[in-house]
Design a protein around this motif. Structure first.
Motif, mmCIF file in Angstrom:
data_model
loop_
_atom_site.group_PDB
_atom_site.id
_atom_site.type_symbol
_atom_site.label_atom_id
_atom_site.label_comp_id
_atom_site.label_asym_id
_atom_site.label_seq_id
_atom_site.Cartn_x
_atom_site.Cartn_y
_atom_site.Cartn_z
ATOM 1 N N ALA A 1 0.859 -1.189 0.000
ATOM 2 C CA ALA A 1 0.000 0.000 0.000
ATOM 3 C C ALA A 1 0.892 1.234 0.000
ATOM 4 O O ALA A 1 1.188 1.806 1.049
ATOM 5 C CB ALA A 1 -0.929 0.012 1.209
ATOM 6 N N THR B 1 -1.203 -3.888 -6.214
ATOM 7 C CA THR B 1 -1.996 -3.744 -5.006
ATOM 8 C C THR B 1 -3.151 -2.783 -5.233
ATOM 9 O O THR B 1 -3.067 -1.902 -6.094
ATOM 10 C CB THR B 1 -1.129 -3.226 -3.841
ATOM 11 O OG1 THR B 1 -1.935 -3.106 -2.666
ATOM 12 C CG2 THR B 1 -0.529 -1.866 -4.149
ATOM 13 N N ARG B 2 -4.190 -2.953 -4.481
ATOM 14 C CA ARG B 2 -5.379 -2.116 -4.636
ATOM 15 C C ARG B 2 -5.367 -0.901 -3.717
ATOM 16 O O ARG B 2 -6.237 -0.047 -3.821
ATOM 17 C CB ARG B 2 -6.644 -2.926 -4.369
ATOM 18 C CG ARG B 2 -6.873 -4.023 -5.385
ATOM 19 C CD ARG B 2 -8.318 -4.461 -5.447
ATOM 20 N NE ARG B 2 -8.488 -5.408 -6.546
ATOM 21 C CZ ARG B 2 -8.674 -5.064 -7.810
ATOM 22 N NH1 ARG B 2 -8.715 -3.783 -8.129
ATOM 23 N NH2 ARG B 2 -8.808 -5.967 -8.749
ATOM 24 N N TYR B 3 -4.420 -0.827 -2.802
ATOM 25 C CA TYR B 3 -4.492 0.187 -1.766
ATOM 26 C C TYR B 3 -3.311 1.142 -1.792
ATOM 27 O O TYR B 3 -2.192 0.771 -2.129
ATOM 28 C CB TYR B 3 -4.576 -0.479 -0.389
ATOM 29 C CG TYR B 3 -5.798 -1.348 -0.240
ATOM 30 C CD1 TYR B 3 -7.051 -0.777 -0.043
ATOM 31 C CD2 TYR B 3 -5.703 -2.734 -0.334
ATOM 32 C CE1 TYR B 3 -8.182 -1.569 0.079
ATOM 33 C CE2 TYR B 3 -6.835 -3.534 -0.213
ATOM 34 C CZ TYR B 3 -8.068 -2.949 -0.005
ATOM 35 O OH TYR B 3 -9.190 -3.737 0.097
ATOM 36 N N ARG C 1 -8.389 3.348 -2.937
ATOM 37 C CA ARG C 1 -8.548 1.964 -3.376
ATOM 38 C C ARG C 1 -8.766 1.945 -4.883
ATOM 39 O O ARG C 1 -9.550 2.718 -5.417
ATOM 40 C CB ARG C 1 -9.742 1.296 -2.689
ATOM 41 C CG ARG C 1 -9.864 -0.174 -3.075
ATOM 42 C CD ARG C 1 -10.946 -0.884 -2.297
ATOM 43 N NE ARG C 1 -12.270 -0.491 -2.744
ATOM 44 C CZ ARG C 1 -13.369 -1.216 -2.528
ATOM 45 N NH1 ARG C 1 -13.289 -2.346 -1.848
ATOM 46 N NH2 ARG C 1 -14.536 -0.797 -2.948
ATOM 47 N N ARG C 2 -8.044 1.065 -5.545
ATOM 48 C CA ARG C 2 -8.185 0.901 -6.994
ATOM 49 C C ARG C 2 -9.254 -0.146 -7.249
ATOM 50 O O ARG C 2 -9.161 -1.285 -6.802
ATOM 51 C CB ARG C 2 -6.853 0.463 -7.613
ATOM 52 C CG ARG C 2 -6.756 0.769 -9.101
ATOM 53 C CD ARG C 2 -5.345 0.462 -9.613
ATOM 54 N NE ARG C 2 -5.064 1.126 -10.854
ATOM 55 C CZ ARG C 2 -5.423 0.670 -12.054
ATOM 56 N NH1 ARG C 2 -6.096 -0.469 -12.143
ATOM 57 N NH2 ARG C 2 -5.132 1.328 -13.155
ATOM 58 N N GLN D 1 -11.221 4.889 -5.807
ATOM 59 C CA GLN D 1 -12.125 5.343 -4.764
ATOM 60 C C GLN D 1 -11.302 6.037 -3.697
ATOM 61 O O GLN D 1 -10.312 5.491 -3.214
ATOM 62 C CB GLN D 1 -12.882 4.164 -4.140
ATOM 63 C CG GLN D 1 -13.917 3.536 -5.057
ATOM 64 C CD GLN D 1 -14.634 2.385 -4.376
ATOM 65 O OE1 GLN D 1 -14.081 1.728 -3.497
ATOM 66 N NE2 GLN D 1 -15.857 2.135 -4.778
ATOM 67 N N SER E 1 -11.287 7.867 0.103
ATOM 68 C CA SER E 1 -12.031 7.961 1.355
ATOM 69 C C SER E 1 -12.324 9.419 1.696
ATOM 70 O O SER E 1 -11.710 10.336 1.142
ATOM 71 C CB SER E 1 -11.233 7.329 2.494
ATOM 72 O OG SER E 1 -10.143 8.170 2.859
ATOM 73 N N LEU F 1 -5.528 0.498 7.099
ATOM 74 C CA LEU F 1 -5.133 0.377 5.697
ATOM 75 C C LEU F 1 -4.100 -0.722 5.530
ATOM 76 O O LEU F 1 -4.141 -1.513 4.584
ATOM 77 C CB LEU F 1 -4.579 1.712 5.205
ATOM 78 C CG LEU F 1 -4.255 1.826 3.713
ATOM 79 C CD1 LEU F 1 -5.511 1.664 2.881
ATOM 80 C CD2 LEU F 1 -3.604 3.166 3.415
ATOM 81 N N LEU G 1 -5.807 -4.087 5.744
ATOM 82 C CA LEU G 1 -6.451 -4.401 4.464
ATOM 83 C C LEU G 1 -5.413 -4.895 3.451
ATOM 84 O O LEU G 1 -5.627 -5.884 2.754
ATOM 85 C CB LEU G 1 -7.161 -3.156 3.904
ATOM 86 C CG LEU G 1 -8.436 -2.712 4.597
ATOM 87 C CD1 LEU G 1 -8.903 -1.362 4.018
ATOM 88 C CD2 LEU G 1 -9.550 -3.742 4.429
ATOM 89 N N ALA G 2 -4.292 -4.197 3.395
ATOM 90 C CA ALA G 2 -3.252 -4.549 2.418
ATOM 91 C C ALA G 2 -2.564 -5.865 2.762
ATOM 92 O O ALA G 2 -1.955 -6.478 1.882
ATOM 93 C CB ALA G 2 -2.226 -3.416 2.342
ATOM 94 N N ASN H 1 -6.712 -10.021 -2.017
ATOM 95 C CA ASN H 1 -7.036 -8.830 -2.842
ATOM 96 C C ASN H 1 -6.635 -9.048 -4.291
ATOM 97 O O ASN H 1 -5.660 -9.697 -4.571
ATOM 98 C CB ASN H 1 -6.310 -7.610 -2.283
ATOM 99 C CG ASN H 1 -6.785 -7.277 -0.882
ATOM 100 O OD1 ASN H 1 -7.973 -7.359 -0.603
ATOM 101 N ND2 ASN H 1 -5.850 -6.937 -0.004
#
Length: 206
Positions: free
Chosen positions: A100, A141-143, A156-157, A170, A172, A197, A200-201, A206
């Motif tokens: 992330a 990664t999405r974050y 976030r992707r 997106q 926050s 975060l 999540l990562a 993911n």
């Protein structure tokens, strides 16, 4: 001990309070220095505290045990280096992805409000987002996030990470440095947001 025995034995250094908000920021390097001083060690400690408990209680699931530090401690791809990194410390530096990537910017250089400003301000707003998106695609990664001296904005992707030129991101709501909570009235703070975060990562799903 001969010279400072009394100081060492009788003076206790209390918990160093984090400025809320941070001290006035004159340039980007000053903000990065303040971040290093007041935040990154606390984020590392939060992961050192939680992951052993998850492992001990068999609750880790499909997560990687991660840490947090400057961007150079994760794999560097094509000489692009984010300011910060969430990474697996047990992997070699040359092969551990940045789960992330984060960018540290003064609030006068980047904020959500700039997206509604003039052409120059909107360009700067999109430039920073494009930078973080590029890091996310590089590391698959999405974050990611942008942290300023005013607030934290997590990113976030949404779409396929292979779609480099078509980023759907997106963002926050900003988490201000002044946010404060307690047991009765919980509130997402900058530190808690950065910890979450990372959690999540840390997921391998993911």
């Amino acid at each position: 001990m001969n010279e400072y025995r009394d100081l060492l034995l009788f003076i206790r250094i209390l918990h160093d309070p984090m400025p809320t908000p941070p001290r006035p920021i004159r340039n980007e390097e000053l903000f990065k220095t303040q971040f290093k001083c007041f935040l990154d060690g606390r984020i590392r400690r939060s992961f050192r505290a939680c992951f052993p408990v998850l492992v001990e209680q068999n609750l880790l699931g499909n997560r990687a045990v991660i840490s947090f530090d400057k961007g150079t401690l994760a794999k560097i791809i094509d000489k692009f280096v984010p300011d910060t990194a969430y990474f697996e410390p047990d992997l070699p530096e040359t092969s551990r992805p940045n789960r992330a990537p984060g960018e540290l910017k003064p609030s006068w250089k980047w904020s959500l409000e700039l997206q509604h400003g003039n052409i120059k301000q909107r360009t700067e707003f999109l430039k920073v987002l494009a930078q973080v998106n590029h890091y996310m695609v590089q590391n698959q990664t999405r974050y990611g996030f942008v942290l300023t001296d005013a607030a934290l904005v997590a990113i976030r992707r949404v779409n396929d990470l292979a779609e480099v030129d078509d980023a759907h991101l997106q963002l926050s709501k900003p988490i201000p440095w002044t946010a404060y909570g307690n047991e009765k009235e919980p509130q997402l703070t900058v530190l808690l947001g950065l910890w979450y975060l990372g959690m999540l990562a840390s997921s391998n799903d993911n």
